[in-house]
Design an enzyme around this catalytic site. Structure first.
Site, PDB file in Angstrom:
ATOM      1  N   LEU A 125       0.850  -1.199   0.000  1.00  0.00           N
ATOM      2  CA  LEU A 125       0.000   0.000   0.000  1.00  0.00           C
ATOM      3  C   LEU A 125       0.878   1.238   0.000  1.00  0.00           C
ATOM      4  CD1 LEU A 125      -2.883   1.256   0.324  1.00  0.00           C
ATOM      5  CD2 LEU A 125      -2.421   1.266   2.784  1.00  0.00           C
ATOM      6  N   HIS A 228       5.921   2.784  11.797  1.00  0.00           N
ATOM      7  CA  HIS A 228       6.544   3.987  11.237  1.00  0.00           C
ATOM      8  C   HIS A 228       5.525   5.117  11.275  1.00  0.00           C
ATOM      9  CE1 HIS A 228       8.276   6.638   8.152  1.00  0.00           C
ATOM     10  NE2 HIS A 228       9.420   6.008   8.334  1.00  0.00           N
TER      11      HIS A 228
END
Length: 342
Positions: A125, A228
């Site tokens: 993605l 992240h």
């Protein structure tokens, strides 16, 4: 208008351009000609029943219908670990206790596993930075659930998604520096790139015994199960659809693996068919995902809908054109986020 559709051979240049923007730690789409070419080849095979394998990679792109520009990519692996081992760490607990010394310690451990073998995986993605607005990220991610709902025979009953793990502003992964580097003697970016091409070295070099996390540097411990910063919105989106972190992490960056039963995903469970009435009106209100039931020409967009009868909704001519549908076509619909349904 943004649509999500299966990738085609002439999207190679656009895919390569997106790969150049992903950055360190994005294992499934790296700034690497060989990987991008292999991914494109595998994806094209997946959409051909004659060449589709047990581990089919279905790739989709997001296209701006006004400009023709490809601004994003997303994917689904039909199954993982069937031809090459699928590794991750399971976070566990061991108790060390002594009644005489009145000591009772619970210690976290990491154990390498292949527990998700055969699961389907949401992967790859990535949305171009300039397109990260107007809920485009939600459409790019969740449109995959519409495809899975339409073609459930292609996927497992269980679904996982590996989230990109935490790294600092310089691309340094504290989890890798505190653990993986001791066994691989490689920089994180190099090991990450190698793992996307060949996973044999993982089995050869990874420790076979449980690792006590309290022996790791504190910043490595803190990175376990942490996403992240750029991936946190994607994690929240999947968690809102019903996926959960159950204690499995990536062996390189410590990022969390989310999982769920496929049929428990909200967008899959709540999606349903309606007929379309095409009219030149501008519906307002809640956004819906609308997808076609074609395989090779699958398309999905988001738009407000107006109910005009039992299982009949109105769409604008622009939406009909983007989806390649006409008056009376059957489509699958579901609210982009949890909400009411027709």
């Amino acid at each position: 208008m943004m649509i999500v559709r299966p990738i085609k051979a002439d999207d190679h240049t656009a895919l390569r351009e997106l790969a150049s923007k992903t950055g360190p730690g994005f294992t499934s789409l790296q700034d690497n000609d060989q990987q991008v070419a292999a991914k494109m080849e595998n994806a094209l095979k997946a959409y051909n029943p004659a060449t589709r394998g047990a581990e089919a990679l279905f790739l989709f792109v997001m296209e701006d219908t006004e400009t023709g520009e490809v601004v994003g990519v997303s994917g689904i692996e039909s199954a993982v670990g069937l031809t090459e081992p699928w590794y991750n760490y399971r976070v566990g607990t061991l108790v060390h206790a002594s009644r005489e010394l009145k000591v009772y310690n619970q210690l976290n451990t990491l154990t390498i596993t292949n527990d998700h073998t055969g699961y389907s995986e949401l992967c790859t993605l990535f949305l171009a930075p300039d397109a990260r607005h107007s809920k485009n990220g939600s459409l790019l991610s969740k449109s995959r659930f519409m495809f899975m709902a339409e073609f459930p025979q292609l996927f497992s009953d269980h679904l996982i998604a590996e989230m990109r793990g935490y790294s600092d502003e310089n691309g340094i992964s504290p989890f890798w520096e505190g653990l993986g580097r001791h066994f691989f003697s490689l920089d994180f970016s190099e090991a990450d790139q190698l793992s996307s091409m060949d996973k044999v070295f993982i089995a050869e070099l990874m420790p076979k015994n449980a690792i006590y996390t309290n022996l790791l540097p504190q910043d490595a411990q803190d990175a376990i199960g942490k996403t992240h910063n750029a991936t946190t919105p994607a994690r929240r989106l999947l968690e809102n659809e019903g996926m959960r972190f159950t204690g499995y992490i990536d062996i390189f960056d410590g990022g969390p693996t989310l999982e769920a039963r496929t049929n428990d995903i909200r967008a899959i469970q709540d999606s349903h068919y309606v007929k379309v009435h095409v009219a030149d009106i501008q519906p307002e209100g809640e956004l819906y995902m609308v997808s076609t039931n074609d395989f090779e020409d699958f398309r999905c967009c988001m738009t407000p809908l107006t109910s005009v009868g039992k299982h009949v909704v109105t769409v604008t001519p622009d939406v009909a054109e983007a989806l390649n549908i006409t008056e009376g076509s059957t489509v699958r619909v579901v609210p982009l986020s949890s909400g009411r349904r027709f």
